[in-house]
Design an enzyme around this catalytic site. Sequence first.
Site, mmCIF file in Angstrom:
data_model
loop_
_atom_site.group_PDB
_atom_site.id
_atom_site.type_symbol
_atom_site.label_atom_id
_atom_site.label_comp_id
_atom_site.label_asym_id
_atom_site.label_seq_id
_atom_site.Cartn_x
_atom_site.Cartn_y
_atom_site.Cartn_z
ATOM 1 N N LYS A 43 0.845 -1.207 0.000
ATOM 2 C CA LYS A 43 0.000 0.000 0.000
ATOM 3 C C LYS A 43 0.877 1.253 0.000
ATOM 4 O O LYS A 43 0.589 2.227 -0.702
ATOM 5 C CB LYS A 43 -0.944 0.017 1.209
ATOM 6 C CG LYS A 43 -2.181 -0.831 1.021
ATOM 7 C CD LYS A 43 -3.316 -0.012 0.406
ATOM 8 C CE LYS A 43 -4.400 -0.837 -0.288
ATOM 9 N NZ LYS A 43 -5.116 -1.784 0.524
ATOM 10 N N LYS A 78 -3.176 -11.712 -8.311
ATOM 11 C CA LYS A 78 -4.485 -12.091 -7.783
ATOM 12 C C LYS A 78 -5.602 -11.213 -8.339
ATOM 13 O O LYS A 78 -5.338 -10.107 -8.823
ATOM 14 C CB LYS A 78 -4.471 -12.018 -6.261
ATOM 15 C CG LYS A 78 -4.359 -10.620 -5.695
ATOM 16 C CD LYS A 78 -4.813 -10.566 -4.240
ATOM 17 C CE LYS A 78 -4.925 -9.131 -3.777
ATOM 18 N NZ LYS A 78 -5.604 -8.935 -2.526
ATOM 19 N N LYS A 120 -9.627 -5.593 -6.352
ATOM 20 C CA LYS A 120 -10.208 -4.314 -6.786
ATOM 21 C C LYS A 120 -9.137 -3.370 -7.289
ATOM 22 O O LYS A 120 -9.288 -2.750 -8.334
ATOM 23 C CB LYS A 120 -10.982 -3.677 -5.636
ATOM 24 C CG LYS A 120 -12.375 -4.240 -5.484
ATOM 25 C CD LYS A 120 -12.959 -3.938 -4.116
ATOM 26 C CE LYS A 120 -13.185 -5.222 -3.353
ATOM 27 N NZ LYS A 120 -13.664 -5.079 -1.997
HETATM 28 P P1 TYM Z 1 -10.731 -7.603 1.613
HETATM 29 O O1 TYM Z 1 -11.885 -6.697 1.740
HETATM 30 O O2 TYM Z 1 -9.567 -7.193 0.782
HETATM 31 O O3 TYM Z 1 -11.199 -9.008 1.083
HETATM 32 C C1 TYM Z 1 -12.258 -9.710 1.710
HETATM 33 C C2 TYM Z 1 -11.992 -11.193 1.730
HETATM 34 O O4 TYM Z 1 -11.837 -11.656 0.394
HETATM 35 C C3 TYM Z 1 -10.614 -12.385 0.292
HETATM 36 N N1 TYM Z 1 -10.040 -12.159 -1.040
HETATM 37 C C4 TYM Z 1 -9.486 -13.133 -1.761
HETATM 38 N N2 TYM Z 1 -9.318 -14.438 -1.510
HETATM 39 C C5 TYM Z 1 -8.718 -15.180 -2.465
HETATM 40 N N3 TYM Z 1 -8.292 -14.658 -3.662
HETATM 41 C C6 TYM Z 1 -8.448 -13.354 -3.951
HETATM 42 N N4 TYM Z 1 -8.058 -12.880 -5.114
HETATM 43 C C7 TYM Z 1 -9.049 -12.523 -2.974
HETATM 44 N N5 TYM Z 1 -9.359 -11.193 -2.921
HETATM 45 C C8 TYM Z 1 -9.958 -11.000 -1.727
HETATM 46 C C9 TYM Z 1 -9.722 -11.817 1.371
HETATM 47 O O5 TYM Z 1 -8.720 -12.732 1.737
HETATM 48 C C10 TYM Z 1 -10.708 -11.558 2.479
HETATM 49 O O6 TYM Z 1 -10.909 -12.730 3.227
HETATM 50 N N6 TYM Z 1 -8.451 -6.969 5.985
HETATM 51 C C11 TYM Z 1 -9.579 -7.608 5.350
HETATM 52 C C12 TYM Z 1 -10.905 -7.194 5.925
HETATM 53 C C13 TYM Z 1 -10.982 -7.395 7.391
HETATM 54 C C14 TYM Z 1 -11.090 -8.644 8.083
HETATM 55 C C15 TYM Z 1 -11.136 -8.304 9.454
HETATM 56 C C16 TYM Z 1 -11.146 -9.959 7.659
HETATM 57 C C17 TYM Z 1 -10.981 -6.401 8.318
HETATM 58 N N7 TYM Z 1 -11.056 -6.944 9.564
HETATM 59 C C18 TYM Z 1 -11.233 -9.296 10.430
HETATM 60 C C19 TYM Z 1 -11.237 -10.942 8.650
HETATM 61 C C20 TYM Z 1 -11.284 -10.609 10.006
HETATM 62 C C21 TYM Z 1 -9.556 -7.189 3.880
HETATM 63 O O7 TYM Z 1 -9.050 -6.174 3.509
HETATM 64 O O8 TYM Z 1 -10.225 -8.036 3.062
#
Ligand code: TYM
Length: 327
Positions: free
Chosen positions: A111, A194, A197
């Site tokens: 980031k 991967k 967004k």
């Molecule tokens: P975020 O919003 O980027 O993504 C949400 C969930 O989707 C999964 N994900 C993927 N898994 C496999 N392949 C991909 N290409 C892919 N893109 C997204 C992410 O692994 C995630 O599980 N930090 C987290 C949000 C969060 C969170 C938490 C999650 C905040 N607090 C507490 C679990 C527990 C995030 O940015 O996910």
Amino acid sequence: MEKVVSGIRPTGNLHLGNYFGAVRSFVQMQDEYDCMFFIADWHSLTTHPKPENIQQSARTILAEYLACGIDPQRAPIYVQSDVKETLELYLFLNMNAYLGELERVTTFKEKARKQPDNVNAGLLTYPTLMAADILQHRAAKVPVGKDQEQNMEMARKCARRFNHIYGVDFFPEPQNFYFSEKALKVPGLDGSGKMGKSEGNCIYLRDDDKTITKKVMKAVTDSGPQEPNSQRPEVIENLFTFLRIASSEDTYQYFDEKWNDCTLRYGDLKKQIAADLCAIVAPIRQRIEDYSADTALLDRIAREGADRARESATATLREVRRIVGFR
Ligand code: TYM
């Protein structure tokens, strides 16, 4: 019953990475565990979204969660910013999180590279806010994709450290949960790592059949298998990853054999993947439309979810304050 918690940042619509990496597990787990799912709107502030979009973005994800099959009776859904207790735990955890380890987190480094003019403190302490999300419910399991492994390691570290510093056995160390045996990284179809967004290579749950098919047919490939039983280059393995997660075992075996005997036509492979993805996405898309139209229902679900989440967080915070010394 073991507690499960997980969340997603509301920075656009849910894509297949979110679905196969996380939400599919949410739906599966709600039958067996005490689950809570939330919309991580505070986390989304690290990239400075427009104020007028915040509420609508949360509603969008809520409608999509429901459309995927999360049942709010069994698994409350809440918006992170509705449960202020999280912030207090975030503060406590930040007191025991160190600059060096936070700076070493890969997602922070990425980031910081992508937004060099906005390397804010929220970005640095992103993992401790995530740890607070999880630990406030004393969750044992967290369904996430592969990209969250390091953040999860930090959450475990926060739990361990708190227990160690205060000589208690209060927080369980939350474990990653995966739908299949190992962590899943849903690839992009543009030859990049991967699906994500910020990578701009997503297939969304809102995409219609035509859009999905077009995106899959445009996937990057190479000139085709050259030798029998050869190893697949990354862009081709990416397509097979989609077969593995979206198609039947027989279909996977069929194309795997075609690859191995060098008779595989990428056009056929892509058509199969597109058809299988459309079959999964179409009913979800229909339900997204229905839920999105009912904002009163969405707001009620979020309110009830927040009440249940607050109850759980309040009980934890009461203990945490006592342990830390605020009696
Ligand atoms: P975020 O919003 O980027 O993504 C949400 C969930 O989707 C999964 N994900 C993927 N898994 C496999 N392949 C991909 N290409 C892919 N893109 C997204 C992410 O692994 C995630 O599980 N930090 C987290 C949000 C969060 C969170 C938490 C999650 C905040 N607090 C507490 C679990 C527990 C995030 O940015 O996910």
